[in-house]
Design an enzyme around this catalytic site. Structure first.
Site, PDB file in Angstrom:
ATOM      1  CG  HIS A  50      -2.043  -0.951   1.143  1.00  0.00           C
ATOM      2  ND1 HIS A  50      -3.036  -0.997   2.094  1.00  0.00           N
ATOM      3  CD2 HIS A  50      -2.375  -1.882   0.228  1.00  0.00           C
ATOM      4  CE1 HIS A  50      -3.931  -1.905   1.766  1.00  0.00           C
ATOM      5  NE2 HIS A  50      -3.547  -2.466   0.636  1.00  0.00           N
ATOM      6  CD  GLU A  52      -1.296   4.427   3.772  1.00  0.00           C
ATOM      7  OE1 GLU A  52      -2.356   5.001   4.026  1.00  0.00           O
ATOM      8  OE2 GLU A  52      -1.202   3.455   2.985  1.00  0.00           O
ATOM      9  CB  SER A  77      -8.748   6.979   5.890  1.00  0.00           C
ATOM     10  OG  SER A  77      -8.852   6.604   7.233  1.00  0.00           O
ATOM     11  CB  CYS A  79      -6.052  -0.335   5.247  1.00  0.00           C
ATOM     12  SG  CYS A  79      -4.365  -0.981   5.101  1.00  0.00           S
ATOM     13  CB  CYS A  82      -1.320   1.408   6.311  1.00  0.00           C
ATOM     14  SG  CYS A  82      -1.040   0.711   4.660  1.00  0.00           S
TER      15      CYS A  82
END
Length: 146
Positions: A50, A52, A77, A79, A82
């Site tokens: 992802h 991040e 936002s 998950c 992350c």
């Protein structure tokens, strides 16, 4: 716009341009970007990259004191995965581009003392809205939905 959120948006666009989910992130320490990343699950066939996670990977191995003095900027936002990394490394502040298309684990992060700022940025929201409409199966896979 904040230069760091702009850098995260640039990463999100990079992902989209390369066939991936348009989520980008940067890790900032003392006013300098030390890690950049974008969602690369499709591009690299990865289960965990992802935006991040990719930014943390790009920053490399760092001492706990650096993480604890850093800010993570992300276009969406975070998950559960992350957010777990954010908590594990003690990153104290997250700046989120938007949380309307997906509300991650913000409550957990706040509960654990992480400061969260949500910008509700229209560019971040449009990138995700358009992507989800065009590629719902890819999006559902990315967030672990059937």
């Amino acid at each position: 716009m904040d230069e760091f959120m702009q850098a995260a948006i640039d990463q999100a666009r990079r992902s989209l341009d390369n066939g991936g989910v348009p989520i980008g992130s940067v890790l900032v320490h003392q006013g300098e970007i030390i890690g950049r990343g974008h969602n690369q699950r499709q591009q690299k066939g990865s289960a965990i990259l992802h935006g991040e996670m990719d930014a943390l990977e790009d920053a490399g191995r760092l001492s706990a004191s650096i993480y604890r003095d850093s800010v993570l900027y992300t276009t969406l936002s975070p998950c559960s995965m992350c957010s777990g990394a954010i908590l594990l490394y003690g990153i104290p502040r997250i700046v989120i581009g938007e949380n309307r298309t997906f509300l991650g684990e913000e409550a957990l992060l706040r509960e654990r003392g992480v400061e969260i700022e949500v910008l509700d940025d229209s560019t971040c929201r449009e990138l995700m809205t358009q992507f989800i409409a065009a590629y719902p199966d890819v999006w559902n896979e990315d967030i672990g939905e059937p």
